[in-house]
Design a protein around this motif. Structure first.
Motif, mmCIF file in Angstrom:
data_model
loop_
_atom_site.group_PDB
_atom_site.id
_atom_site.type_symbol
_atom_site.label_atom_id
_atom_site.label_comp_id
_atom_site.label_asym_id
_atom_site.label_seq_id
_atom_site.Cartn_x
_atom_site.Cartn_y
_atom_site.Cartn_z
ATOM 1 N N PHE A 197 0.842 -1.191 0.000
ATOM 2 C CA PHE A 197 0.000 0.000 0.000
ATOM 3 C C PHE A 197 0.878 1.241 0.000
ATOM 4 O O PHE A 197 2.037 1.204 0.400
ATOM 5 N N ARG A 198 0.300 2.314 -0.455
ATOM 6 C CA ARG A 198 0.928 3.624 -0.297
ATOM 7 C C ARG A 198 -0.165 4.671 -0.219
ATOM 8 O O ARG A 198 -1.262 4.491 -0.750
ATOM 9 N N ILE A 199 0.160 5.736 0.478
ATOM 10 C CA ILE A 199 -0.722 6.895 0.558
ATOM 11 C C ILE A 199 0.018 7.993 -0.181
ATOM 12 O O ILE A 199 1.099 8.416 0.234
ATOM 13 N N VAL A 200 -0.537 8.417 -1.289
ATOM 14 C CA VAL A 200 0.115 9.368 -2.184
ATOM 15 C C VAL A 200 0.534 10.625 -1.409
ATOM 16 O O VAL A 200 -0.255 11.188 -0.650
ATOM 17 N N GLU A 201 1.790 11.018 -1.576
ATOM 18 C CA GLU A 201 2.397 12.195 -0.964
ATOM 19 C C GLU A 201 2.471 12.126 0.567
ATOM 20 O O GLU A 201 2.758 13.128 1.213
ATOM 21 N N VAL A 202 2.196 10.947 1.153
ATOM 22 C CA VAL A 202 2.277 10.791 2.603
ATOM 23 C C VAL A 202 3.260 9.691 2.960
ATOM 24 O O VAL A 202 4.144 9.886 3.791
ATOM 25 N N CYS A 203 3.108 8.516 2.366
ATOM 26 C CA CYS A 203 4.055 7.433 2.618
ATOM 27 C C CYS A 203 4.295 6.658 1.333
ATOM 28 O O CYS A 203 3.395 6.500 0.514
ATOM 29 N N GLU A 204 5.526 6.235 1.175
ATOM 30 C CA GLU A 204 5.909 5.447 0.003
ATOM 31 C C GLU A 204 5.328 4.039 0.128
ATOM 32 O O GLU A 204 4.734 3.683 1.141
ATOM 33 N N TRP A 205 5.545 3.230 -0.904
ATOM 34 C CA TRP A 205 5.056 1.859 -0.866
ATOM 35 C C TRP A 205 5.597 1.144 0.366
ATOM 36 O O TRP A 205 6.781 1.211 0.667
ATOM 37 N N SER A 206 4.705 0.477 1.058
ATOM 38 C CA SER A 206 5.023 -0.340 2.220
ATOM 39 C C SER A 206 4.301 -1.668 2.053
ATOM 40 O O SER A 206 3.427 -1.802 1.203
ATOM 41 N N ASP A 207 4.641 -2.634 2.881
ATOM 42 C CA ASP A 207 3.964 -3.923 2.773
ATOM 43 C C ASP A 207 3.788 -4.521 4.156
ATOM 44 O O ASP A 207 4.461 -4.159 5.108
ATOM 45 N N VAL A 208 2.867 -5.458 4.216
ATOM 46 C CA VAL A 208 2.621 -6.198 5.448
ATOM 47 C C VAL A 208 2.275 -7.634 5.059
ATOM 48 O O VAL A 208 1.496 -7.869 4.139
ATOM 49 N N ALA A 209 2.906 -8.584 5.739
ATOM 50 C CA ALA A 209 2.676 -10.009 5.482
ATOM 51 C C ALA A 209 1.494 -10.487 6.320
ATOM 52 O O ALA A 209 1.262 -10.001 7.431
ATOM 53 N N TYR A 210 0.770 -11.498 5.779
ATOM 54 C CA TYR A 210 -0.406 -11.998 6.494
ATOM 55 C C TYR A 210 -0.736 -13.421 6.083
ATOM 56 O O TYR A 210 -0.493 -13.831 4.949
ATOM 57 N N ASN A 211 -1.315 -14.149 7.024
ATOM 58 C CA ASN A 211 -1.905 -15.457 6.776
ATOM 59 C C ASN A 211 -3.112 -15.571 7.698
ATOM 60 O O ASN A 211 -3.048 -15.173 8.859
ATOM 61 N N VAL A 212 -4.204 -16.144 7.188
ATOM 62 C CA VAL A 212 -5.436 -16.232 7.971
ATOM 63 C C VAL A 212 -5.249 -17.016 9.265
ATOM 64 O O VAL A 212 -5.987 -16.816 10.225
ATOM 65 N N HIS A 213 -4.276 -17.896 9.318
ATOM 66 C CA HIS A 213 -4.054 -18.709 10.515
ATOM 67 C C HIS A 213 -3.374 -17.934 11.648
ATOM 68 O O HIS A 213 -3.242 -18.459 12.750
ATOM 69 N N LEU A 214 -2.944 -16.705 11.387
ATOM 70 C CA LEU A 214 -2.290 -15.921 12.424
ATOM 71 C C LEU A 214 -3.267 -15.431 13.485
ATOM 72 O O LEU A 214 -2.871 -15.172 14.618
ATOM 73 N N LEU A 215 -4.536 -15.289 13.122
ATOM 74 C CA LEU A 215 -5.528 -14.915 14.120
ATOM 75 C C LEU A 215 -5.784 -16.109 15.024
ATOM 76 O O LEU A 215 -5.674 -17.251 14.611
#
Length: 179
Positions: free
Chosen positions: A67-85
């Protein structure tokens, strides 16, 4: 949607966080939480109003939401798997083709634990279905926390930053602001 309001503590169990991003899917909500240390007034205003873009990179059993928010933060990422909950039954989206998933975004001041801004954006129909498919596929795969962590580390060794990962993403699109 979360009942935490702007100005309230994000979690009564914590007053400080490391700068990080957290994504989860639960109770029908795509939830993206950004923990930023001492966000400025401009960052808070931009978080609330600037265009958001999403991309998806999957190396099962790991989904990387970029994801990125234009003019606020550059591209970032977050890892996820449904089993983490910690739920017994992993939650997966059930949006039919053509629907737009809603993403609840929350900005938390990592130095105080206070919610500074919230907004809801809509993923496009293609991203909605790609997320649904990826999360549903995760429920059919065996899960090992050790293997998951190893794959996350391998991905970060291969892609030194989110911009590099973005080049191999399945798709990328602009979100629609809903508030």
């Amino acid at each position: 949607m979360s009942t935490r309001q702007i100005g309230e503590v994000y979690s009564p169990d914590h007053t400080e966080y490391s700068e990080a991003t957290q994504y989860s899917y639960h109770d029908g909500v795509h939830d993206l939480v950004l923990f930023w240390t001492n966000p400025t007034a401009d960052e808070i205003a931009g978080f609330r109003s600037q265009p958001v873009e999403f991309a998806l990179y999957v190396q099962q059993p790991v989904l990387f939401l970029l994801f990125r928010i234009v003019e606020v933060c550059e591209w970032s990422d977050v890892a996820y798997n449904v089993h983490l909950l910690r739920n017994e039954q992993p939650a997966i989206p059930n949006e039919p083709p053509g629907d737009r998933a809603r993403v609840q975004m929350t900005l938390v001041d990592a130095s105080s634990g206070i919610v500074r801004a919230k907004r809801v954006v809509g993923m496009g129909p293609s991203m909605t279905q790609a997320m649904r498919h990826s999360l549903q596929e995760q429920t059919t795969l065996p899960f090992s926390r050790f293997d998951y962590e190893a794959l996350v580390q391998q991905a970060y060794a291969r892609y030194p930053d989110s911009d590099a990962m973005l080049k191999d993403a399945w798709l990328a699109e602009s979100a629609e602001s809903e508030n």
